[in-house]
Structures are given as C-alpha cells and as structure tokens.
Design an enzyme around this catalytic site. Sequence first.
Site, PDB file in Angstrom:
ATOM      1  N   GLY A  34       0.799  -1.216   0.000  1.00  0.00           N
ATOM      2  CA  GLY A  34       0.000   0.000   0.000  1.00  0.00           C
ATOM      3  C   GLY A  34       0.837   1.274   0.000  1.00  0.00           C
ATOM      4  O   GLY A  34       0.521   2.232  -0.699  1.00  0.00           O
ATOM      5  N   THR A  35       1.903   1.263   0.772  1.00  0.00           N
ATOM      6  CA  THR A  35       2.736   2.463   0.878  1.00  0.00           C
ATOM      7  C   THR A  35       3.331   2.830  -0.479  1.00  0.00           C
ATOM      8  O   THR A  35       3.278   3.987  -0.904  1.00  0.00           O
ATOM      9  CB  THR A  35       3.853   2.232   1.921  1.00  0.00           C
ATOM     10  OG1 THR A  35       3.224   1.929   3.174  1.00  0.00           O
ATOM     11  CG2 THR A  35       4.747   3.447   2.069  1.00  0.00           C
ATOM     12  N   SER A  70      -3.342  -3.676  -0.798  1.00  0.00           N
ATOM     13  CA  SER A  70      -2.241  -4.389  -0.154  1.00  0.00           C
ATOM     14  C   SER A  70      -2.693  -5.780   0.294  1.00  0.00           C
ATOM     15  O   SER A  70      -3.732  -5.916   0.949  1.00  0.00           O
ATOM     16  CB  SER A  70      -1.780  -3.569   1.056  1.00  0.00           C
ATOM     17  OG  SER A  70      -0.713  -4.206   1.696  1.00  0.00           O
ATOM     18  N   THR A 128      12.765  -7.172 -10.810  1.00  0.00           N
ATOM     19  CA  THR A 128      12.285  -8.545 -10.999  1.00  0.00           C
ATOM     20  C   THR A 128      10.999  -8.762 -10.213  1.00  0.00           C
ATOM     21  O   THR A 128      10.932  -8.425  -9.027  1.00  0.00           O
ATOM     22  CB  THR A 128      13.377  -9.539 -10.538  1.00  0.00           C
ATOM     23  OG1 THR A 128      14.530  -9.311 -11.350  1.00  0.00           O
ATOM     24  CG2 THR A 128      12.931 -10.985 -10.684  1.00  0.00           C
ATOM     25  N   ASN A 183      -8.443   3.574   8.113  1.00  0.00           N
ATOM     26  CA  ASN A 183      -7.825   2.462   8.848  1.00  0.00           C
ATOM     27  C   ASN A 183      -8.037   2.550  10.350  1.00  0.00           C
ATOM     28  O   ASN A 183      -8.013   1.539  11.040  1.00  0.00           O
ATOM     29  CB  ASN A 183      -6.335   2.374   8.530  1.00  0.00           C
ATOM     30  CG  ASN A 183      -5.638   3.709   8.593  1.00  0.00           C
ATOM     31  OD1 ASN A 183      -6.035   4.653   7.916  1.00  0.00           O
ATOM     32  ND2 ASN A 183      -4.609   3.816   9.412  1.00  0.00           N
ATOM     33  N   GLN A 241      -7.643  -0.587   3.070  1.00  0.00           N
ATOM     34  CA  GLN A 241      -8.506  -1.210   4.083  1.00  0.00           C
ATOM     35  C   GLN A 241      -9.815  -1.734   3.483  1.00  0.00           C
ATOM     36  O   GLN A 241     -10.553  -2.438   4.170  1.00  0.00           O
ATOM     37  CB  GLN A 241      -8.828  -0.218   5.210  1.00  0.00           C
ATOM     38  CG  GLN A 241      -7.641   0.148   6.060  1.00  0.00           C
ATOM     39  CD  GLN A 241      -7.141  -1.005   6.943  1.00  0.00           C
ATOM     40  OE1 GLN A 241      -7.851  -1.965   7.217  1.00  0.00           O
ATOM     41  NE2 GLN A 241      -5.903  -0.910   7.395  1.00  0.00           N
ATOM     42  N   CYS A 300       0.786   2.006  12.828  1.00  0.00           N
ATOM     43  CA  CYS A 300       1.961   2.764  12.408  1.00  0.00           C
ATOM     44  C   CYS A 300       2.309   3.868  13.402  1.00  0.00           C
ATOM     45  O   CYS A 300       3.433   4.340  13.433  1.00  0.00           O
ATOM     46  CB  CYS A 300       1.726   3.382  11.033  1.00  0.00           C
ATOM     47  SG  CYS A 300       0.961   2.243   9.894  1.00  0.00           S
ATOM     48  N   HIS A 318      -1.579  -8.029   2.503  1.00  0.00           N
ATOM     49  CA  HIS A 318      -1.569  -8.528   3.885  1.00  0.00           C
ATOM     50  C   HIS A 318      -2.782  -8.107   4.711  1.00  0.00           C
ATOM     51  O   HIS A 318      -2.959  -8.559   5.837  1.00  0.00           O
ATOM     52  CB  HIS A 318      -0.255  -8.160   4.586  1.00  0.00           C
ATOM     53  CG  HIS A 318      -0.110  -6.737   5.000  1.00  0.00           C
ATOM     54  ND1 HIS A 318      -0.340  -6.325   6.288  1.00  0.00           N
ATOM     55  CD2 HIS A 318       0.261  -5.628   4.318  1.00  0.00           C
ATOM     56  CE1 HIS A 318      -0.108  -5.024   6.377  1.00  0.00           C
ATOM     57  NE2 HIS A 318       0.260  -4.577   5.193  1.00  0.00           N
TER      58      HIS A 318
HETATM   59  N1  PLP Z   1      -3.068   2.915   3.511  1.00  0.00           N
HETATM   60  C1  PLP Z   1      -3.879   2.490   4.506  1.00  0.00           C
HETATM   61  C2  PLP Z   1      -5.257   3.045   4.622  1.00  0.00           C
HETATM   62  C3  PLP Z   1      -3.414   1.530   5.418  1.00  0.00           C
HETATM   63  O1  PLP Z   1      -4.214   1.110   6.393  1.00  0.00           O
HETATM   64  C4  PLP Z   1      -2.094   1.019   5.263  1.00  0.00           C
HETATM   65  C5  PLP Z   1      -1.542   0.058   6.237  1.00  0.00           C
HETATM   66  O2  PLP Z   1      -1.886   0.050   7.395  1.00  0.00           O
HETATM   67  C6  PLP Z   1      -1.299   1.487   4.200  1.00  0.00           C
HETATM   68  C7  PLP Z   1      -1.824   2.438   3.356  1.00  0.00           C
HETATM   69  C8  PLP Z   1       0.073   0.960   3.971  1.00  0.00           C
HETATM   70  O3  PLP Z   1       0.017  -0.327   3.416  1.00  0.00           O
HETATM   71  P1  PLP Z   1       1.272  -1.314   3.474  1.00  0.00           P
HETATM   72  O4  PLP Z   1       1.332  -1.825   4.870  1.00  0.00           O
HETATM   73  O5  PLP Z   1       0.942  -2.408   2.497  1.00  0.00           O
HETATM   74  O6  PLP Z   1       2.462  -0.530   3.070  1.00  0.00           O
END
Ligand code: PLP
Length: 382
Positions: free
Chosen positions: A70-71, A198, A236, A150, A178, A324, A200
């Site tokens: 996600g990041t 994302s 890759t 989130n 989310q 986070c 996970h």
């Molecule tokens: N955006 C939101 C709304 C999230 O909740 C998160 C992770 O908690 C992220 C972005 C970041 O995702 P990733 O953990 O895959 O980098």
Amino acid sequence: MMIYMDHAATTQTAPEVVEAMMPYFTECYGNAGSIYRLGSQSKKAVINAKETIAETLGAEANEIYFTSGGTESDNWALKAVYEAYRDKGRHIITTRIEHHAVLHTCEYLQKRGAQITYLDVDEEGMVDVKQLEGAIRPDTILISVMYANNEIGTLQPVREIGEIAAAHGILFHTDAVQAYGQLPINVAECHIDLLSASAHKFNGPKGVGFLYINRRVRMHSFMHGGQQERGRRAGTENVPGIAGLAAAVKRAYRIMEEKTKKEVELRDYLMMRIEREIPDVRLNGHRTMRLAGNVNFSFEAVESESTLIMLDMKGICASGGSACTTGALDPSHVLLAIGLSPELARGSIRFTIGEENTKEEIDTVVEELARIIAKLREMRGI
Ligand code: PLP
C-alpha cells in the site's frame, strides 16, 4: 490464549495462500522475464494474477501493476501523477484523515511546488462532497480520498467523489488498502483512475500489493531499471508474492459475503456491550457507514498505552489509533480531525474483528476491558 483483534494492522496468511506461493519458491523459480519455460511459468503466474484482480475491479489486466504494498502504491500514484501533470496544474485535494503514506507524500510534494488542500471531515469522519467540489480549482490535477479509514473504519462516498472528479476532468485516486478484499469495488462505476491495495490486509503475504492505473492516465515510471511492468515499475517481479496476492484475492471474494455478515454481527455486538457496560465512552467513526470489522472507542481518563499493555497481558491484541503510530505519543491525526481533544484521542482503542473471531472471544474482551478501564480509572482516583 490469544485473541487477535487487530486485523486492520495485518492478517494471518491463509494456508491456501501459502500453498499457492510455495511452487514459486521451489520448482517454478524462474525469472518472469526469461525466455525459457521456467521463466514463462512465472510470467504466466503474473499475468493470471493481473487477470484475477482486474476481474474483481471491472478493469483490464494491463491496468494492474504490482508493488511492494500500500505504501508504495500511494507514493507512486501521487508522485507520478504530480510529475506527469504539473504542467497542467499543481493543485491536489486530499483529506486530513488519510494514511501517512498519502499525507507524508503530500508534504514531500508540497516542498516541490505542489499546493495541497486538506479537506476537513465531520465528527463521524465523513468527507463533505460539497466542500470537496468547492475546493476544486482550474489547476486541480488530482483528488486523493481513501476508500475506508484504517483507524475509525468510516467509508467515504467514493462514488459521488468519483463522479465529481470525472465531471471536472480531474484524476481520482483512492487508497483502498482497508477496503479492497473486504467489500466489492468497481472502478468504472466509481470513476476511480488509480487505486491502491495491499495483500496482507486480506490474508495475503506482506510486502506485496498493487496499483490500478486506468489506461488513459499518463504515468511516469516509478522505479527505473528494467522493462518489467510495461516499463513503469522496474525490478524482478516478486512472483511468489504475486501468486499469493492472487490466491488471497480469490479467497477474499469467495468468502466476502459470509465474512462481512459475521463481522458486522460481532462488531455490533461488541459496540453494544462496550456502550452498555463501560461508562464514559465515545464511539469513533460512523455507526453504520463503517468497515465490517472495525470498532473504535475513546475511554475517558485512560491512556490507550496502559490499556493495550494490560490487554496484552490477557492475550488480547488490539491497537491504539493505527499500528503505524503506536509507540508515538502524538495523538492520532484522524481522531483530532473528527474533533476529539488530545486527551480523549490518547485514550482510544481500536479492535478490528476478523473471520476467525467468535462471540465468546468478544465476551472475554468486554469483560477484560471493563475490568482494565475500571482499574486504570481507580488508579487515577476517578
Ligand atoms: N493505507 C492504509 C489506509 C493503510 O491502512 C495502510 C496500512 O496500514 C497502508 C496504506 C500501507 O500499506 P502497506 O502496509 O501495504 O504498506
């Protein structure tokens, strides 16, 4: 005993997902860019994964780009759109309650000449579409509003936002980290041009995700190097991760309806019991327009750090604000944005329910939580 109620932080990788990944670590280890059969097996896994994801979104396979999560997807969407469109305009609209992957990227772009409007939200965490429309300027190039928050779980009126963006010829990005895999999303219906997700968060592996990029969006390469991902994201391909992501997507869509129904029942039961049995609490986020598994409460006169430590001693995993920011003493920017005082924001706990949680676990959580809150208040002489 462990009761895991932090599914918004991450989820367990499902056994069928691990199984789908295994061959790409062992016998099918070829580079997806290689010409021989071992390589083409990997390439096929990547193509199949794109097709699986595209189908869920109502998109084309070649509009799906794999990332490290996600990041990266958020960073890429914002930075690349700004770079490609800044001749047209430098104005970006987002909200005060985005994840830091969006907010910190906006701060970075601001230092490089971007002008950012941060929309306020109401006390339930909802964006006002009228205010959003009023913020549009002739030089607005992008609107970035998250699908679901989130921390407090609030779902945004994404379709209306997309319609406004489309009517003004502005690109629309949504951080759906989310939401994707939890509820159905159709990019055409919602006029979404870019979407971050994302693996996970829905029982896939960590460190892999995707960015949907509508084919008409002009985008520069994010990672420079080889010609992978049509020259837009070099490196890759993470074939085991991508195969795992695709397996997690299939699983998520297979169980979505039943899982949502179960989580909503447990969520409403948990909310009802907390409000009934623990005095001086405040529900954060919208009561109904929220993610199926999200429960977030502020408890007056307690610090969430202490509550979380005491819950952990009972084997209960929950979160204060977002994962986070745990460890940082700053109150959550999301809770401040919905109007909480810093003190109340510091006393907030998030429980995020998953498919494996049970009613008995909720009962245990409420009983322990009530005892912990009473004890912490008693220690402060309340
Ligand atoms: N955006 C939101 C709304 C999230 O909740 C998160 C992770 O908690 C992220 C972005 C970041 O995702 P990733 O953990 O895959 O980098």
